[in-house]
Design a protein around this motif. Sequence first.
Motif, PDB file in Angstrom:
ATOM      1  N   UNK A 133       0.863  -1.179   0.000  1.00 43.94           N
ATOM      2  CA  UNK A 133       0.000   0.000   0.000  1.00 43.94           C
ATOM      3  C   UNK A 133       0.897   1.225   0.000  1.00 43.94           C
ATOM      4  N   UNK A 134       0.501   2.222  -0.759  1.00 46.91           N
ATOM      5  CA  UNK A 134       1.284   3.461  -0.826  1.00 46.91           C
ATOM      6  C   UNK A 134       0.324   4.638  -0.723  1.00 46.91           C
ATOM      7  N   UNK A 135       0.685   5.577   0.119  1.00 47.04           N
ATOM      8  CA  UNK A 135      -0.120   6.792   0.224  1.00 47.04           C
ATOM      9  C   UNK A 135       0.756   7.970  -0.182  1.00 47.04           C
ATOM     10  N   UNK A 141       8.978   2.432   5.642  1.00 50.88           N
ATOM     11  CA  UNK A 141       9.347   3.296   6.763  1.00 50.88           C
ATOM     12  C   UNK A 141       8.623   2.836   8.019  1.00 50.88           C
ATOM     13  N   UNK A 142       9.244   3.080   9.160  1.00 52.41           N
ATOM     14  CA  UNK A 142       8.556   2.785  10.408  1.00 52.41           C
ATOM     15  C   UNK A 142       7.599   3.930  10.699  1.00 52.41           C
ATOM     16  N   UNK A 143       6.704   3.656  11.629  1.00 55.86           N
ATOM     17  CA  UNK A 143       5.716   4.657  12.021  1.00 55.86           C
ATOM     18  C   UNK A 143       6.402   5.860  12.668  1.00 55.86           C
ATOM     19  N   UNK A 144       7.428   5.589  13.468  1.00 57.05           N
ATOM     20  CA  UNK A 144       7.994   6.665  14.272  1.00 57.05           C
ATOM     21  C   UNK A 144       8.890   7.604  13.458  1.00 57.05           C
ATOM     22  N   UNK A 203       8.687   9.076  10.384  1.00 60.42           N
ATOM     23  CA  UNK A 203       8.056  10.303   9.887  1.00 60.42           C
ATOM     24  C   UNK A 203       7.545  11.209  11.003  1.00 60.42           C
ATOM     25  N   UNK A 204       7.123  10.611  12.101  1.00 62.87           N
ATOM     26  CA  UNK A 204       6.676  11.440  13.231  1.00 62.87           C
ATOM     27  C   UNK A 204       7.867  12.228  13.773  1.00 62.87           C
ATOM     28  N   UNK A 205       9.018  11.593  13.770  1.00 61.28           N
ATOM     29  CA  UNK A 205      10.242  12.275  14.198  1.00 61.28           C
ATOM     30  C   UNK A 205      10.560  13.425  13.247  1.00 61.28           C
ATOM     31  N   UNK A 213       9.411  14.082   5.684  1.00 58.19           N
ATOM     32  CA  UNK A 213       8.805  12.814   5.305  1.00 58.19           C
ATOM     33  C   UNK A 213       7.858  13.169   4.168  1.00 58.19           C
ATOM     34  N   UNK A 214       7.507  12.181   3.370  1.00 56.37           N
ATOM     35  CA  UNK A 214       6.652  12.438   2.201  1.00 56.37           C
ATOM     36  C   UNK A 214       7.148  13.619   1.380  1.00 56.37           C
ATOM     37  N   UNK A 234       4.686   7.218   0.935  1.00 53.60           N
ATOM     38  CA  UNK A 234       4.463   6.777   2.314  1.00 53.60           C
ATOM     39  C   UNK A 234       4.170   5.285   2.224  1.00 53.60           C
ATOM     40  N   UNK A 235       5.104   4.474   2.704  1.00 50.69           N
ATOM     41  CA  UNK A 235       5.047   3.042   2.415  1.00 50.69           C
ATOM     42  C   UNK A 235       5.321   2.193   3.653  1.00 50.69           C
ATOM     43  N   UNK A 236       5.309   0.903   3.443  1.00 56.89           N
ATOM     44  CA  UNK A 236       5.643  -0.051   4.507  1.00 56.89           C
ATOM     45  C   UNK A 236       7.134  -0.064   4.785  1.00 56.89           C
TER      46      UNK A 236
END
Lengths: 753, 753
Positions: A466-468, A476-479, A481-483, A721-722, A472-474
């Motif tokens: 899945x890509x957004x 990368x980890x969740x944290x 981009x939040x960082x 990110x993105x 934005x893909x699998x």
Amino acid sequence: MNTKNMMVQEMVKPFLLQARYGIEKESQRVTLEGNLVRTDHPASVGSRSFHPYIQTDFSETQLELITPVTESVAEVLASLEAIHDVAQRSMPKDEMMWPFSMPPALPEKEEDIQIAKLENHADVLYRRYLAREYGKRKQMVSGIHFNFEYGLDLIKQLFLAQTEEASMENFKTRIYMKTARNFLRYRWLITYLFGASPLSEARYFDNADRPKEPVRSIRTSRYGYVNKPDVQVSYETLARYSEELAENVAQGRLSEEKEFYAPIRMRGGKKVADLFQTGIRYIELRNIDLNPFERVGISSDEIEFLHLFMLYLLWTEEKLSADEWVAEGNRISDAVSLERPTETTAYLAEGHAIFEEMLQMVDELELTGADLLKNYQRWLDHPEETLAARILALDEAKGQAAVALELGQQFYEQAWARPYQLAGFQEMELSTQNLLFDAIQKGIETEVLDRQDQFVKLQHKDHQELVKNGNMTSKDTYIAPLLMANKTVTKIVLARAGFHVPQGETFASIAEAQKAYPRFAQNAFVIKPKTTNYGLGITIFKGETALADYNAGLAIAFAEDDEVIIEEFLAGTEYRFFVINHQVKAVLLRTPANVIGDGKRSIEELVAEKNASPLRGINHRSPLEKIQLGELEQLMLKEQGLRIDSIPEKDQQVFLRENSNVSTGGDSIDVTDEMDESYKQLAIEAVNVLGASISGIDLIIPDKDKPYETAADYGIIEANFNPMMHMHIYPYIGKSRRLTTDVLRFLYPEMNI
Amino acid sequence: MNTKNMMVQEMVKPFLLQARYGIEKESQRVTLEGNLVRTDHPASVGSRSFHPYIQTDFSETQLELITPVTESVAEVLASLEAIHDVAQRSMPKDEMMWPFSMPPALPEKEEDIQIAKLENHADVLYRRYLAREYGKRKQMVSGIHFNFEYGLDLIKQLFLAQTEEASMENFKTRIYMKTARNFLRYRWLITYLFGASPLSEARYFDNADRPKEPVRSIRTSRYGYVNKPDVQVSYETLARYSEELAENVAQGRLSEEKEFYAPIRMRGGKKVADLFQTGIRYIELRNIDLNPFERVGISSDEIEFLHLFMLYLLWTEEKLSADEWVAEGNRISDAVSLERPTETTAYLAEGHAIFEEMLQMVDELELTGADLLKNYQRWLDHPEETLAARILALDEAKGQAAVALELGQQFYEQAWARPYQLAGFQEMELSTQNLLFDAIQKGIETEVLDRQDQFVKLQHKDHQELVKNGNMTSKDTYIAPLLMANKTVTKIVLARAGFHVPQGETFASIAEAQKAYPRFAQNAFVIKPKTTNYGLGITIFKGETALADYNAGLAIAFAEDDEVIIEEFLAGTEYRFFVINHQVKAVLLRTPANVIGDGKRSIEELVAEKNASPLRGINHRSPLEKIQLGELEQLMLKEQGLRIDSIPEKDQQVFLRENSNVSTGGDSIDVTDEMDESYKQLAIEAVNVLGASISGIDLIIPDKDKPYETAADYGIIEANFNPMMHMHIYPYIGKSRRLTTDVLRFLYPEMNI
């Protein structure tokens, strides 16, 4: 089975228009002069051994474009448009698609028609057999195959609305067999309306056995690509159909099932015999000529009509035994296909009867589409409006080949006008359009799960991703981009790992930030919202800043976010490094919105000229944004003693913005190859420290040619990110970096894209 | 070196208050009756072999709480507060911390004092040696160690402001050696102000060699825990200090360096000799008694004073040779510590001189703190305001032990009043507070990188993890939470994988959604914003919905988001499954805000009573939210024919809300153990399909006791990334599920938490 009685029931009505569609479209590749090309299938397109969307039919020059199965007319057309764009833009720049079903003038020697160079040897052998049996010339004709499936809920509700047939599977088979028989009986109407192969070009017919042109449709007539007359199959039941087809193969009249060129095919399993297991899943209509007035060979109205026609075939009663009924249909179809396009059809009365019955159905079933039907019904009395007649009229004016060339070139130009967009998906973000383009090109199955949310599903064999928003893909980890979204924390993490980041402070209130004035006022610094998009809310102060200006900067930044960062301003040039999978794939210099004078034109005129480029648009629908002449730009001019009607000197560069964001009219300049390797290494290492796989990291570098030695040689501003990709793919100046392909390579290493 | 001349320079001034702090605080564990406990160090706390925050000192009963190094007074206090909370709440419920430096009454037999049961045998042997040499009783005293480091920029600017010393490293050493000597000379002032061990309890002194109590500080006097008089070390230079310390060890006067109980230590390497390599990094002040009036043993004002005092020690000139200067300081310190607390000190004049000089320094260096200094200066003339005198006054009223008990219990109650909060971090989200609590408890190093953004760094050995909002971690991919954030796409993905999800549609405009009315009106359905928080904008219709109500529901939902979902409403009960690392760790039933009648009180009164629970608060600062009596609640009552002043019958449950969100006053009921295993398996599998590691997935289940068989047995409503954890940790009814510990287990499998 009285299908009409089922269809009129209230429980069925809400589901009547539920259906699934798929389209296959063939086209000959020709030069811009209209000659059959001599090139191979485009190399940029993924392997034909698995490509779901772009294949070749009989000859190496004959593209076959295949849409995925979709649930609406809009979707199937969008997919076909997109695949069309990809196919056209994957071909050499001097090739285009021939818009007619009938091929352009063919080579004098049949051996010059090149059989498709497929990897699977059996596929090549089959084509060689066809060439021997039917001759290569007849194989060069193109058309539309329209795959149609009644919605599952519709079938289910119809089943529940009757008691005659107890087995759901048998019921479905009977539904499709009835549709098929009625289709064969009434298909002449399709040929009448949409037949579009009135004339052949040179050397299509290599013997005297040819129709007296013009006709409505050479392709659907007995002179088209049909089996020999001894191949006959009954449509009475699926069992008889299957048995007789097998018998034809057993007797050697057909080499294999797929050589049975019926105008309709029952689909479900790989072979007809499988249908007893799988049931008939859908039917394939094969008698549709390319509509040369449509870029993709078929119009939305045609599809809507076909859909209503399918419902009509279910609705209307058969009037003879199965075999007689089909035989009668075949006779009429052949006759109509060979009528002169401008003449009234011999079956005018039946045509009107069909339309009247369809209109009645639409009315009884409370369906939309009456207007569309009435419009097509009018064509019965106005044969000059049919596709074949319209082609004939143009042929008389300038010759069919010239018409084909003109239409083909027009479609070619449409496909190339905005190469950064993908037809059918233009309202999505450019990065996603580019990613979809690349995925379709390389043969990765694509599905847009949510257009507004830029949510895309990719699939190759069993591997789904899945890509957004394009990147934005699998991976990368969740944290991570939040960082990156938190500039303060990003700086803490980078600084602790030994990277040079500008010193600064975060403020949560304007009062608190105002107090910090003395600490910053003497040196260069920047005020910016903690979270910013498109550079909004950022002000740069280059030293000795007055309190009023400082406070104004704070107000601008606090208008964008609750927290504001004030930090050291690093002198030097800012570069965007696009890092993916531990590699720098692009480096971009962004310059603020500017014009270069010619000594004659005003700033306003120069801006207008620059904005005229097709690369520039508004609201991120193009790789670059149009330069505005708003308050901020006019203020910036004023500070330089200029106005929008000032005339800059020749070669004088006038800046209209402080910030260099592409989104405010800035220019993008690719400097990937010029950037010293040491800075690329720094960018990669910094992104590693952030734990990110994909990042657009911004470095200030005073001298990009001098290798990095000390902290003074660079500073890291932020990591995004993105990060935007289209500004690298379509830079204002410099080499294009196809980052969307890099994303696919990252996601699908096994494909060796 | 004329440090004063350096400090007054403009280039130095902005950095004068730059410093780093760390605090170690010892406390005896006692019963709620004030007796030394007989229990071991709390088992819930991570191993003492690595624990960075919670250790034991000499005896098994003596906690040592250690803050990380921080850069502000607020931070060091916040850390100490937090560690204090963790330590207290990790102890058995019937234990607390003794607030005084002097221990409570000691056992009659010295052997009943239990040496700390440390894993490292050398540590145990050392303690046995100390017991032999000094006796166990003297080891039972507690205090504060205050670690102080001049800011690196400050040291650098001071260095640049002089020319005498060319080596930065030597300069730094000289700075700290001067500070140390002056500290030893003037430390009596600390004892005067903050000395707080005026009296001993039973059996602290086991022989006649004891002071005449009360004094200012037994602990810092010669009767405290000091080396034998033959242990002498010079502070003239680091070299002499190091040599003489080594000599004391070589000669057997000290077993090892750490037995040197100086009131100040130079810190940097593991051993003093290392300081020549590492330089002195900071100094440790060891003569600070516990302030029994502060829960954590030291106040913010004390720390501020100590900081200014350190600057003063750098500022003021030494007036004798190094050894004489220190010897003089030792004499005065011992004398002052043994003065009667209520008496004026013999060194009153010097005390005033120090304060006057400090005030002058603060003035010349433009520092804040003059008011604080003046306040403490006043204590010179008012000895009754010193800590020791205040303790004495209380002792005279009710006895020191009773005072200790009272203060200890007060601090105990503070720690337990809101066990879901973590002192020092109360403005952060509860989940993050709980996570920090658990991490501190288990000995994972924690650092809050951004309070407002709930951004936390965790570290154990080399393994670093970043966590945002309690459960956004590196264990999830970037795309999984984006998928869960998009309810439409989540449903597509789940439905394709064969899960039962309510059928529905997404609408991007209110007009489009209005047209869909007939398709939904007959059956139960829900209207909700595509992205929702806390259940805002959701309306449920249970069938036969009027157009006006439908439109009102749309308006409410579209007020929250640009896109709105209308979907099938599944009958049954909604449960939240918290899934982490392929395991269901909690299942929660949420019931809408409600009260249960007693036949006497009005709804308003019942709500007020329910809201009085400490578990209920506002704005998510407590595990449950207070029930509101706003428009929606009153409307809901009205629909039931009730008003807020209605009096429900006994045991009548009155609902005040349709939606069951905890955030709108709902109750949370843990049903983890009651839920049939088959539904837990479903939840795990669905979360797997979404590719998520941590998710709160909501299932509708008509009968949680009947194992799952068909799609009708459940429906998946949505999956939440960053699901609330505190409602599971502190449910209204049922067992607590400590999910924050599960997050840590997931992040740090190697720790076997």
